[in-house]
Design a protein around this motif. Structure first.
Motif, PDB file in Angstrom:
ATOM      1  N   VAL A 127      48.725  50.543  37.566  1.00 19.99           N
ATOM      2  CA  VAL A 127      48.808  49.933  36.688  1.00 19.99           C
ATOM      3  C   VAL A 127      48.214  48.532  36.300  1.00 19.99           C
ATOM      4  O   VAL A 127      49.161  48.166  36.961  1.00 19.99           O
ATOM      5  N   LEU A 128      47.971  48.063  35.524  1.00 20.53           N
ATOM      6  CA  LEU A 128      47.880  46.447  35.427  1.00 20.53           C
ATOM      7  C   LEU A 128      47.910  45.946  34.558  1.00 20.53           C
ATOM      8  O   LEU A 128      48.286  46.062  33.471  1.00 20.53           O
ATOM      9  N   GLY A 129      48.163  44.903  35.202  1.00 18.41           N
ATOM     10  CA  GLY A 129      49.542  44.059  33.793  1.00 18.41           C
ATOM     11  C   GLY A 129      47.969  43.118  32.967  1.00 18.41           C
ATOM     12  O   GLY A 129      47.161  43.444  32.820  1.00 18.41           O
ATOM     13  N   ALA A 130      48.550  41.780  32.650  1.00 19.58           N
ATOM     14  CA  ALA A 130      48.247  41.348  31.473  1.00 19.58           C
ATOM     15  C   ALA A 130      46.718  40.500  32.125  1.00 19.58           C
ATOM     16  O   ALA A 130      46.850  40.549  32.758  1.00 19.58           O
ATOM     17  N   GLY A 131      45.526  40.625  30.928  1.00 24.59           N
ATOM     18  CA  GLY A 131      44.479  40.202  31.184  1.00 24.59           C
ATOM     19  C   GLY A 131      42.990  40.560  30.279  1.00 24.59           C
ATOM     20  O   GLY A 131      43.357  41.197  29.671  1.00 24.59           O
ATOM     21  N   ASP A 132      42.081  39.617  30.298  1.00 27.04           N
ATOM     22  CA  ASP A 132      41.179  40.316  29.635  1.00 27.04           C
ATOM     23  C   ASP A 132      39.779  41.395  31.085  1.00 27.04           C
ATOM     24  O   ASP A 132      38.595  41.121  30.405  1.00 27.04           O
ATOM     25  N   ALA A 133      40.152  41.270  31.419  1.00 26.94           N
ATOM     26  CA  ALA A 133      38.634  41.971  32.586  1.00 26.94           C
ATOM     27  C   ALA A 133      39.460  42.641  34.105  1.00 26.94           C
ATOM     28  O   ALA A 133      40.646  42.582  34.159  1.00 26.94           O
ATOM     29  N   ILE A 134      38.998  43.602  34.555  1.00 30.52           N
ATOM     30  CA  ILE A 134      40.012  44.501  35.482  1.00 30.52           C
ATOM     31  C   ILE A 134      38.339  44.539  36.762  1.00 30.52           C
ATOM     32  O   ILE A 134      36.908  44.524  35.972  1.00 30.52           O
ATOM     33  N   THR A 135      38.334  44.554  37.931  1.00 31.67           N
ATOM     34  CA  THR A 135      37.213  44.775  39.125  1.00 31.67           C
ATOM     35  C   THR A 135      37.914  45.641  39.816  1.00 31.67           C
ATOM     36  O   THR A 135      39.147  45.872  40.064  1.00 31.67           O
ATOM     37  N   VAL A 136      36.998  46.224  40.368  1.00 34.80           N
ATOM     38  CA  VAL A 136      37.170  47.183  41.227  1.00 34.80           C
ATOM     39  C   VAL A 136      35.788  47.122  42.214  1.00 34.80           C
ATOM     40  O   VAL A 136      35.041  47.042  41.924  1.00 34.80           O
ATOM     41  N   ALA A 137      35.973  47.203  43.604  1.00 33.98           N
ATOM     42  CA  ALA A 137      35.921  47.433  44.697  1.00 33.98           C
ATOM     43  C   ALA A 137      35.397  48.508  45.560  1.00 33.98           C
ATOM     44  O   ALA A 137      36.597  49.099  46.002  1.00 33.98           O
ATOM     45  N   ALA A 138      34.477  49.216  45.704  1.00 30.63           N
ATOM     46  CA  ALA A 138      34.475  50.178  46.471  1.00 30.63           C
ATOM     47  C   ALA A 138      34.152  49.227  48.310  1.00 30.63           C
ATOM     48  O   ALA A 138      33.218  48.569  48.724  1.00 30.63           O
ATOM     49  N   GLY A 185      33.037  36.507  32.032  1.00 38.80           N
ATOM     50  CA  GLY A 185      32.807  35.231  31.734  1.00 38.80           C
ATOM     51  C   GLY A 185      34.382  34.526  33.048  1.00 38.80           C
ATOM     52  O   GLY A 185      34.911  34.914  32.967  1.00 38.80           O
ATOM     53  N   GLU A 186      33.429  33.004  33.439  1.00 41.11           N
ATOM     54  CA  GLU A 186      34.544  32.082  34.078  1.00 41.11           C
ATOM     55  C   GLU A 186      36.193  32.264  33.855  1.00 41.11           C
ATOM     56  O   GLU A 186      36.851  32.339  34.134  1.00 41.11           O
ATOM     57  N   GLY A 187      36.391  32.374  32.418  1.00 39.54           N
ATOM     58  CA  GLY A 187      37.186  31.809  31.384  1.00 39.54           C
ATOM     59  C   GLY A 187      38.359  33.293  31.589  1.00 39.54           C
ATOM     60  O   GLY A 187      39.149  32.703  31.003  1.00 39.54           O
ATOM     61  N   SER A 188      37.568  34.224  31.812  1.00 37.81           N
ATOM     62  CA  SER A 188      38.452  35.533  32.017  1.00 37.81           C
ATOM     63  C   SER A 188      39.773  35.786  32.802  1.00 37.81           C
ATOM     64  O   SER A 188      39.019  34.838  34.197  1.00 37.81           O
ATOM     65  N   THR A 189      40.588  36.036  32.779  1.00 35.78           N
ATOM     66  CA  THR A 189      41.625  36.560  33.559  1.00 35.78           C
ATOM     67  C   THR A 189      42.187  37.825  34.103  1.00 35.78           C
ATOM     68  O   THR A 189      42.139  38.235  33.040  1.00 35.78           O
ATOM     69  N   GLN A 190      42.088  37.986  35.542  1.00 30.37           N
ATOM     70  CA  GLN A 190      41.386  39.036  36.123  1.00 30.37           C
ATOM     71  C   GLN A 190      42.881  40.055  36.205  1.00 30.37           C
ATOM     72  O   GLN A 190      44.544  39.438  36.128  1.00 30.37           O
ATOM     73  N   ARG A 191      43.041  41.278  35.525  1.00 21.12           N
ATOM     74  CA  ARG A 191      44.664  41.409  35.513  1.00 21.12           C
ATOM     75  C   ARG A 191      44.651  42.045  36.896  1.00 21.12           C
ATOM     76  O   ARG A 191      44.540  42.994  37.711  1.00 21.12           O
ATOM     77  N   PRO A 192      46.164  41.544  37.063  1.00 19.06           N
ATOM     78  CA  PRO A 192      46.814  41.699  38.641  1.00 19.06           C
ATOM     79  C   PRO A 192      47.267  43.224  38.323  1.00 19.06           C
ATOM     80  O   PRO A 192      47.631  43.995  37.265  1.00 19.06           O
ATOM     81  N   VAL A 193      47.510  43.936  39.829  1.00 16.53           N
ATOM     82  CA  VAL A 193      48.058  44.935  39.815  1.00 16.53           C
ATOM     83  C   VAL A 193      49.586  45.158  39.852  1.00 16.53           C
ATOM     84  O   VAL A 193      50.342  43.951  40.175  1.00 16.53           O
ATOM     85  N   ILE A 194      50.289  45.627  38.519  1.00 13.26           N
ATOM     86  CA  ILE A 194      51.884  46.169  38.968  1.00 13.26           C
ATOM     87  C   ILE A 194      52.674  47.185  39.541  1.00 13.26           C
ATOM     88  O   ILE A 194      53.836  46.810  39.903  1.00 13.26           O
ATOM     89  N   SER A 195      51.509  48.369  39.393  1.00 11.61           N
ATOM     90  CA  SER A 195      52.262  48.872  40.468  1.00 11.61           C
ATOM     91  C   SER A 195      51.390  49.576  40.821  1.00 11.61           C
ATOM     92  O   SER A 195      49.462  50.617  40.095  1.00 11.61           O
ATOM     93  N   LEU A 196      51.131  51.268  41.762  1.00 11.23           N
ATOM     94  CA  LEU A 196      50.318  51.526  42.391  1.00 11.23           C
ATOM     95  C   LEU A 196      51.132  53.302  42.983  1.00 11.23           C
ATOM     96  O   LEU A 196      51.920  52.149  44.291  1.00 11.23           O
ATOM     97  N   THR A 197      51.454  53.702  42.405  1.00 10.66           N
ATOM     98  CA  THR A 197      51.918  54.832  43.309  1.00 10.66           C
ATOM     99  C   THR A 197      50.251  55.913  43.559  1.00 10.66           C
ATOM    100  O   THR A 197      49.443  56.075  43.162  1.00 10.66           O
TER     101      THR A 197
END
Length: 324
Positions: free
Chosen positions: A247-258, A18-30
């Protein structure tokens, strides 16, 4: 990629956060380095270079293959011990046999998973069956190690055979992605795997140009690994491609796009969604043992050498060799 497929238009849909959710940010990419496991089969060390505290409750993950074997080339592992954690072997394409000293075992094939709780100690073998060794062919899979808390490290061993058809099959909200939940819960939909440590383990196929956005428990960590293809991850749309772990940080949603353009031999983006409740205990790993202290690992090695982790059964499976 023969792992279980389905018509996404007929499957239950995952509700978009939903609109009130927080997308998890990327904190590391290996990018995982390539290596060899067992008797010499190629792997990508997916967690290499990532601090253990960011992986918790996971310990180790290898992407096995993807490799096209010539006749006589397929390799596996011989009998070896484990203690203190769970091994999860997910076969995307090909055949693998498992047998252990506690009576578990079977043939693992396209989309199936064997889940072995090593607990207090077990011996096992994972190897391609004779027919695959003789004929050659495609092999592709994942081995994931899930830690056990100190209170469970000496529980009795257990084996679960999860056929591909048992996975919970879901579609993204617009039908552009197929999600196979092997263990854990996404948006109220639960996979068949029974886990001691609360986790989510899912495999998603994201069509070119499509986006997969899912709700995620705020108290879980979050990892996204790309099996093949390329796209973007997180609210900031960081580019990510085959062999990379976010590795994603704090939040309650994950988004991946191809990305709209994918490789011709792999028409979609294939990803693993991983997360779990951190155990937050010391981890001391040495080879096939995952314990809390060095002394516990020393004791595990002594118990193995004394035969206290199990006995190879009389009808033991052995790696098949092509006679030259």
């Amino acid at each position: 990629m023969p792992a279980v497929t389905a018509d996404t238009l007929t499957l239950p849909r995952i509700n978009r956060p939903g609109e009130g959710s927080t997308q998890r940010p990327v904190i590391s990419l290996t990018t995982g380095p390539r290596g060899y496991e067992g008797e010499g089969f190629p792997v990508v060390r997916a967690f290499a270079g990532v601090p253990q505290k960011l992986l918790d409750p996971f310990v180790h993950m290898d992407q096995m293959g993807e490799v096209e074997y010539e006749p006589g080339e397929p390799l596996g592992t011989d009998w070896h011990p484990h203690r203190g954690f769970e091994t999860v072997t997910y076969i995307i394409d090909g055949l693998f046999q498992h047998q252990d000293s506690h009576g578990g075992g079977g043939l693992i094939t396209n989309g199936a998973t064997q889940w072995m709780t090593a607990g207090a100690g077990i011996l096992h073998i994972e190897t391609p069956p004779a027919e695959l060794v003789e004929s050659g062919g495609t092999f592709h899979g994942i081995q994931l190690w899930v830690n056990l808390p100190a209170s469970d490290k000496f529980i009795s061993p257990k084996y679960q055979n999860l056929e591909g058809g048992q996975s919970e099959l879901l579609s993204s909200d617009d039908g552009g992605a197929l999600v196979r939940i092997i263990a854990g819960d996404i948006d109220g939909h639960t996979g068949p795997g029974a886990t001691h440590t609360p986790i989510v383990f899912a495999h998603a196929t994201v069509s070119p140009g499509a986006e997969l956005s899912v709700p995620w428990r705020a108290d879980f960590n979050s990892l996204v690994y790309v099996l093949s293809g390329r796209g973007t991850i997180g609210a900031e749309k960081r580019p990510i491609q085959q062999g990379q772990l976010a590795v994603l940080g704090a939040g309650d949603a994950i988004t991946v796009a191809a990305d709209s353009g994918q490789d011709s031999h792999r028409p979609a983006m294939e990803i693993l969604l991983l997360g779990g409740q951190p155990i937050r205990e010391p981890v001391f790993q040495h080879g096939p043992f995952v314990m809390n202290t060095r002394q516990q690992v020393v004791e595990a090695m002594e118990d193995f050498q004394a035969g206290r982790l199990g006995v190879v059964p009389p009808n033991a499976l052995r790696p098949h060799r092509v006679k030259r």
